[in-house]
Design a protein around this motif. Structure first.
Motif, PDB file in Angstrom:
ATOM      1  N   SER A 262       0.833  -1.214   0.000  1.00 19.77           N
ATOM      2  CA  SER A 262       0.000   0.000   0.000  1.00 19.77           C
ATOM      3  C   SER A 262       0.863   1.257   0.000  1.00 19.77           C
ATOM      4  N   SER A 263       1.968   1.259   0.773  1.00 25.80           N
ATOM      5  CA  SER A 263       2.878   2.411   0.800  1.00 25.80           C
ATOM      6  C   SER A 263       3.514   2.631  -0.566  1.00 25.80           C
ATOM      7  N   ALA A 264       3.956   1.522  -1.207  1.00 22.96           N
ATOM      8  CA  ALA A 264       4.557   1.648  -2.536  1.00 22.96           C
ATOM      9  C   ALA A 264       3.538   2.114  -3.553  1.00 22.96           C
ATOM     10  N   ALA A 265       2.282   1.667  -3.424  1.00 21.02           N
ATOM     11  CA  ALA A 265       1.234   2.091  -4.355  1.00 21.02           C
ATOM     12  C   ALA A 265       0.945   3.584  -4.197  1.00 21.02           C
ATOM     13  N   ALA A 266       0.913   4.090  -2.947  1.00 21.09           N
ATOM     14  CA  ALA A 266       0.663   5.526  -2.724  1.00 21.09           C
ATOM     15  C   ALA A 266       1.795   6.354  -3.301  1.00 21.09           C
ATOM     16  N   GLU A 267       3.012   5.899  -3.100  1.00 19.36           N
ATOM     17  CA  GLU A 267       4.162   6.621  -3.658  1.00 19.36           C
ATOM     18  C   GLU A 267       4.107   6.651  -5.177  1.00 19.36           C
ATOM     19  N   TYR A 268       3.755   5.521  -5.774  1.00 19.91           N
ATOM     20  CA  TYR A 268       3.684   5.460  -7.235  1.00 19.91           C
ATOM     21  C   TYR A 268       2.567   6.344  -7.755  1.00 19.91           C
ATOM     22  N   LEU A 269       1.439   6.393  -7.034  1.00 19.62           N
ATOM     23  CA  LEU A 269       0.323   7.230  -7.472  1.00 19.62           C
ATOM     24  C   LEU A 269       0.706   8.711  -7.394  1.00 19.62           C
ATOM     25  N   ALA A 270       1.433   9.070  -6.364  1.00 17.69           N
ATOM     26  CA  ALA A 270       1.879  10.468  -6.257  1.00 17.69           C
ATOM     27  C   ALA A 270       2.844  10.806  -7.378  1.00 17.69           C
ATOM     28  N   THR A 271       3.668   9.894  -7.749  1.00 16.81           N
ATOM     29  CA  THR A 271       4.620  10.109  -8.841  1.00 16.81           C
ATOM     30  C   THR A 271       3.889  10.307 -10.154  1.00 16.81           C
ATOM     31  N   ILE A 272       2.871   9.504 -10.363  1.00 11.33           N
ATOM     32  CA  ILE A 272       2.105   9.630 -11.612  1.00 11.33           C
ATOM     33  C   ILE A 272       1.457  11.015 -11.684  1.00 11.33           C
ATOM     34  N   THR A 273       0.918  11.475 -10.556  1.00  7.15           N
ATOM     35  CA  THR A 273       0.234  12.782 -10.540  1.00  7.15           C
ATOM     36  C   THR A 273       1.217  13.912 -10.777  1.00  7.15           C
ATOM     37  N   SER A 274       2.368  13.841 -10.140  1.00  6.71           N
ATOM     38  CA  SER A 274       3.365  14.910 -10.314  1.00  6.71           C
ATOM     39  C   SER A 274       3.979  14.898 -11.707  1.00  6.71           C
ATOM     40  N   LYS A 275       4.029  13.753 -12.310  1.00 11.31           N
ATOM     41  CA  LYS A 275       4.627  13.669 -13.649  1.00 11.31           C
ATOM     42  C   LYS A 275       3.790  14.401 -14.671  1.00 11.31           C
ATOM     43  N   THR A 276       2.523  14.455 -14.412  1.00 12.76           N
ATOM     44  CA  THR A 276       1.649  15.145 -15.365  1.00 12.76           C
ATOM     45  C   THR A 276       1.847  16.655 -15.321  1.00 12.76           C
ATOM     46  N   ILE A 277       2.449  17.149 -14.199  1.00  9.30           N
ATOM     47  CA  ILE A 277       2.681  18.603 -14.101  1.00  9.30           C
ATOM     48  C   ILE A 277       4.174  18.916 -14.106  1.00  9.30           C
ATOM     49  N   GLY A 278       4.938  18.036 -14.763  1.00  6.24           N
ATOM     50  CA  GLY A 278       6.358  18.306 -14.944  1.00  6.24           C
ATOM     51  C   GLY A 278       7.240  17.673 -13.910  1.00  6.24           C
ATOM     52  N   GLY A 279       6.823  16.528 -13.314  1.00  3.52           N
ATOM     53  CA  GLY A 279       7.622  15.848 -12.311  1.00  3.52           C
ATOM     54  C   GLY A 279       8.790  15.086 -12.926  1.00  3.52           C
ATOM     55  N   ASP A 280       9.565  14.467 -12.020  1.00  2.94           N
ATOM     56  CA  ASP A 280      10.745  13.701 -12.444  1.00  2.94           C
ATOM     57  C   ASP A 280      10.292  12.353 -13.011  1.00  2.94           C
ATOM     58  N   VAL A 281      10.592  12.130 -14.286  1.00  6.98           N
ATOM     59  CA  VAL A 281      10.190  10.878 -14.944  1.00  6.98           C
ATOM     60  C   VAL A 281      10.975   9.707 -14.389  1.00  6.98           C
ATOM     61  N   ALA A 282      12.293   9.904 -14.135  1.00  7.63           N
ATOM     62  CA  ALA A 282      13.127   8.825 -13.605  1.00  7.63           C
ATOM     63  C   ALA A 282      12.635   8.390 -12.232  1.00  7.63           C
ATOM     64  N   TYR A 283      12.210   9.313 -11.409  1.00  8.45           N
ATOM     65  CA  TYR A 283      11.683   8.962 -10.092  1.00  8.45           C
ATOM     66  C   TYR A 283      10.394   8.150 -10.216  1.00  8.45           C
ATOM     67  N   GLY A 284       9.604   8.470 -11.235  1.00  8.51           N
ATOM     68  CA  GLY A 284       8.379   7.702 -11.461  1.00  8.51           C
ATOM     69  C   GLY A 284       8.661   6.266 -11.843  1.00  8.51           C
ATOM     70  N   ARG A 285       9.691   6.067 -12.670  1.00  8.12           N
ATOM     71  CA  ARG A 285      10.044   4.700 -13.028  1.00  8.12           C
ATOM     72  C   ARG A 285      10.533   3.930 -11.805  1.00  8.12           C
ATOM     73  N   GLY A 286      11.235   4.590 -10.906  1.00  5.07           N
ATOM     74  CA  GLY A 286      11.704   3.927  -9.696  1.00  5.07           C
ATOM     75  C   GLY A 286      10.559   3.524  -8.790  1.00  5.07           C
ATOM     76  N   SER A 287       9.517   4.338  -8.684  1.00  4.82           N
ATOM     77  CA  SER A 287       8.365   3.998  -7.853  1.00  4.82           C
ATOM     78  C   SER A 287       7.640   2.774  -8.405  1.00  4.82           C
ATOM     79  N   ARG A 288       7.513   2.713  -9.710  1.00  6.55           N
ATOM     80  CA  ARG A 288       6.858   1.535 -10.300  1.00  6.55           C
ATOM     81  C   ARG A 288       7.699   0.268 -10.102  1.00  6.55           C
ATOM     82  N   GLN A 289       9.017   0.433 -10.197  1.00  5.98           N
ATOM     83  CA  GLN A 289       9.898  -0.710 -10.010  1.00  5.98           C
ATOM     84  C   GLN A 289       9.791  -1.257  -8.587  1.00  5.98           C
ATOM     85  N   ARG A 290       9.531  -0.375  -7.620  1.00  6.02           N
ATOM     86  CA  ARG A 290       9.368  -0.840  -6.243  1.00  6.02           C
ATOM     87  C   ARG A 290       8.165  -1.767  -6.120  1.00  6.02           C
TER      88      ARG A 290
END
Length: 471
Positions: A222-250
């Protein structure tokens, strides 16, 4: 058996006792059996020995009676035993007469009993039997065995040419069915989890890839899913793409199914439970999941095996191991399903020998689309060890094998047979490979060759007797 051997045995036994028993003597159909009347006895020639009146194999050199008082039947010279249709007459011609008539020249006369006694002129032995003439060429030392046409016909000697054939040598051995180690999956949690619900799946059930097995709750997931969801949301407004890939890998490192990750991406919500699905098609071999239980990291909940491809583990005798090679065809028959055959090839030859059974284990991969081959099932395997190349071969019956030497009789025509040593190879299908000593197309004796071998040994022995007597 010739007349000489029978006579030799009879002479030795008659000399030791008044009555002998001869086994295997057959009298011609034209010989009369029974007592001779006094009138006929006066006209009959002098007997050479006496036989039991009932035709039994009891003989005597002098007149004698049976236990019930009957006289033994006298046997004249003309009724003596003869197995050769080309046997000499009772009084053979002298050497001079033979030479003058243009017939073959007689070299000498040998004892009719096979004893080492020869004579340059016709004579009789102590029992009144005529010596047998030996013609020029009969005792030639050219290495050939000579048989008359009549003897060839009676003994059933047949020849067949050596030819090139594909020899199939089958190695038969028992085996068992085993699961393919590469097609077994274990479902275990990689973080502390709680099982909320288990699907209607039990041991032995067949499941398909992606089929739901259970629902679990894991704080780490659940913690990893919340982190990944936050990454997806931030990526849509110019977030770090590499960090998003790391959250999914977790999430992937926690072994969360791809379907669950896709559901998070679509719903944009953190799930309270994750649906765990089957990673492959197969049969459930083990089910340890129970609703409400707490699972520690590494705990095995399900074990699933794919039975569409299985292994046949075959135990081959050590003596046959040298004929086995990778890639050879294997035919497997299950004892539970007679008439069904499964095909495969030798994939692995295990590098060890069972010291108790003296067998080597080989492995063949089998297709099992009907899922009827089960784990630990007994099977019978046939391994085709042939190379598929045509080799020079003769029928099995043509080779006389003494263990250390192998020989055949080569038919040279007109009753002349040449004994020849050969080197043999693989056997199979009623034929044996000849690697050395024979040419393609040469005719070899395929039946009654043991009788021919006995005939050649007999002639060699008689010749040795004659040469010793002449010296």
């Amino acid at each position: 058996m010739t007349r000489a051997i029978i006579g030799m045995v009879a002479a030795a036994l008659i000399a030791a006792a008044g009555t002998v028993v001869v086994i295997g003597v057959h009298r011609p159909a034209t010989s009369a059996v029974g007592a001779i009347t006094p009138a006929a006895a006066e006209e009959a020639p002098a007997p050479i020995y006496f036989q039991d009146p009932d035709g039994k194999p009891f003989y005597s050199p002098t007149p004698r009676k049976t236990p019930d008082g009957r006289d033994y039947r006298p046997v004249p010279a003309g009724a003596d035993v003869s197995f050769d249709e080309d046997a000499p007459a009772a009084m053979p011609p002298t050497p001079a007469a033979s030479a003058g008539s243009g017939e073959r020249r007689i070299k000498y006369y040998r004892n009719p009993m096979g004893l080492p006694d020869t004579s340059p002129t016709p004579k009789k032995d102590s029992m009144g039997m005529d010596y047998i003439p030996v013609y020029e060429g009969d005792d030639s030392d050219d290495g050939f065995v000579k048989l008359s046409p009549g003897k060839i016909q009676r003994t059933g000697v047949k020849s067949e040419p050596a030819a090139r054939r594909v020899i199939r040598t089958m190695v038969r051995a028992p085996g068992t069915i085993a699961l393919d180690e590469r097609r077994i999956s274990v479902i275990a949690m990689r973080s502390e989890s709680f099982i909320l619900k288990v699907a209607d799946v039990t041991t032995g059930s067949h499941v398909a890839k992606g089929q739901p097995l259970m629902e679990i709750y894991s704080p780490s997931v659940s913690s990893a899913a919340a982190e990944y969801l936050a990454t997806i949301t931030s990526k849509t407004i110019g977030g770090d793409v590499a960090y998003g890939r790391g959250s999914r890998q977790r999430l992937m490192n926690l072994d969360v199914p791809d379907a669950a990750i896709s559901a998070i991406e679509k719903s944009r919500t953190v799930p309270t439970s994750i649906e765990w699905t089957a990673p492959r098609d197969g049969i459930v071999l083990e089910r340890n999941a129970i609703e409400g239980m707490r699972v520690q990291p590494g705990g095995v909940l399900f074990r699933i095996a794919d039975h569409s491809v299985v292994w046949a583990l075959i135990d081959v005798a050590e003596r046959d191991l040298g004929m086995i090679a990778k890639g050879q065809p294997v035919a497997v028959k299950a004892r539970s399903f007679p008439g069904r055959e499964f095909s495969g090839k030798v994939d692995v030859i295990y590098p060890e020998i069972n010291k108790e059974t003296r067998t080597a284990r080989i492995r063949a991969e089998l297709q099992n689309p009907d899922l009827i081959l089960l784990h630990d099932m007994y099977v019978d395997a046939e391994i085709d060890t042939g190379t598929g190349e045509a080799v020079l071969s003769v029928p099995d019956s043509a080779v006389m094998d003494t263990g250390s030497r192998q020989a055949v009789f080569v038919d040279k025509g007109q009753g002349r047979l040449e004994p020849r040593e050969v080197k043999i190879g693989h056997r199979g299908g009623g034929y044996v490979e000849v690697r050395q000593g024979l040419a393609d197309g040469e005719a070899v004796v395929v039946s009654a060759n043991f009788l021919v071998d006995a005939e050649s040994n007999l002639k060699a022995a008689l010749k040795g007797f004659a040469e010793g007597a002449q010296q």
